[in-house]
Design a protein around this motif. Sequence first.
Motif, PDB file in Angstrom:
ATOM      1  N   VAL A  88       1.296  -1.474   0.180  1.00  0.00           N
ATOM      2  CA  VAL A  88       0.097  -0.076   0.111  1.00  0.00           C
ATOM      3  C   VAL A  88       0.925   0.859   0.049  1.00  0.00           C
ATOM      4  CG1 VAL A  88      -1.592   1.304   1.240  1.00  0.00           C
ATOM      5  CG2 VAL A  88      -1.552  -1.726   1.321  1.00  0.00           C
ATOM      6  N   PRO A  89       0.829   2.305  -0.590  1.00  0.00           N
ATOM      7  CA  PRO A  89       1.468   3.505  -0.971  1.00  0.00           C
ATOM      8  C   PRO A  89       1.773   3.966   0.186  1.00  0.00           C
ATOM      9  CG  PRO A  89      -0.031   3.453  -2.749  1.00  0.00           C
ATOM     10  CD  PRO A  89      -0.152   2.530  -2.081  1.00  0.00           C
ATOM     11  N   ALA A  90       1.104   4.449   0.786  1.00  0.00           N
ATOM     12  CA  ALA A  90       1.124   5.133   2.318  1.00  0.00           C
ATOM     13  C   ALA A  90       0.170   4.808   3.214  1.00  0.00           C
ATOM     14  CB  ALA A  90       0.626   6.373   2.493  1.00  0.00           C
ATOM     15  N   TYR A  91       0.454   4.371   4.671  1.00  0.00           N
ATOM     16  CA  TYR A  91      -0.538   3.581   6.268  1.00  0.00           C
ATOM     17  C   TYR A  91      -0.434   4.865   6.994  1.00  0.00           C
ATOM     18  CZ  TYR A  91       1.044  -0.392   4.397  1.00  0.00           C
ATOM     19  OH  TYR A  91       1.647  -1.509   3.469  1.00  0.00           O
ATOM     20  N   ASN A  92      -1.745   4.898   7.418  1.00  0.00           N
ATOM     21  CA  ASN A  92      -1.959   5.910   9.034  1.00  0.00           C
ATOM     22  C   ASN A  92      -2.280   5.113  10.618  1.00  0.00           C
ATOM     23  OD1 ASN A  92      -2.344   8.346   7.521  1.00  0.00           O
ATOM     24  ND2 ASN A  92      -4.930   8.775   7.352  1.00  0.00           N
TER      25      ASN A  92
END
Length: 274
Positions: free
Chosen positions: A89-93
């Motif tokens: 996934v390109p970015a995670y919170n």
Amino acid sequence: MAKDHQTLRTGTVRDVRTAIRSGDYRSHTAGLGLGFLQTNLAILPQDFALDFMRYCQRNPKPCPLVGVSDTGDPMMRTLGRDIDIRTDVPAYNIYRDGRLAETVTDISALWRDDLVAFALGCSFTFERALIEADIPVWHIENDSTVPMFRSSIDTVPAGPFRGKMVVSMRSVARDSVAAVTDISRRFPLAHGAPVHAGDPAAIGIAEVTRPDWGDPAPVLPGHVPVFWACGVTPQVALEAAGAPLCITHKPGHMLITDIPEDAEVPVLPPEKTP
């Protein structure tokens, strides 16, 4: 080598996931992996997993459940071949005790044996069908993230999970609203038909040019704002649940699966033989 969005739009699903896993692409996934289902992401400890699954079952429009990992296994085996939820996934919170703590591009160091990953359908999936029907999608044409809003629409609670529905907005020509509704209805794993079209205030949105997530997008002359249930809804529910650790995708930055986007149930295609 860094990849740009335009280059990856013509790449295969494997090309896109490889670029993401290697760190060569970290931006939004709208318009990528055409033909294949994109999903939202929620990862949480096993102690919260059953209630979260109930929450998804009770709220299928914003939370269409596509896949669930085995406890402690980061591989999403029912969604594709060699999908590692820690890197693809390109970015995670990252949420701690219900509060957004940080955004990262790899969660390998955070992975634990008690974590369960949930993949939820995403409205990006039906956008290719809109484009093929000559219905423009402004945020794709302008390389931005779809605007998303907290609405006044209640979801059905389950255990500690509750909250208002998040909706995504697209500006649609007035005479195309019926066609857009019919097209998106064909994709139940991608939120299906809109939940509202017209006055944003009717669903609790005071200013349509100021989204809570994503990028602002205009409502063009002769158009109306159309709103779909959005997979960011679980992030609001996760905040309410207050689990010690939860991980989601950064809005607009999705997991791209190997499941055809027009599937009515999440089934992988058979392996191709040489």
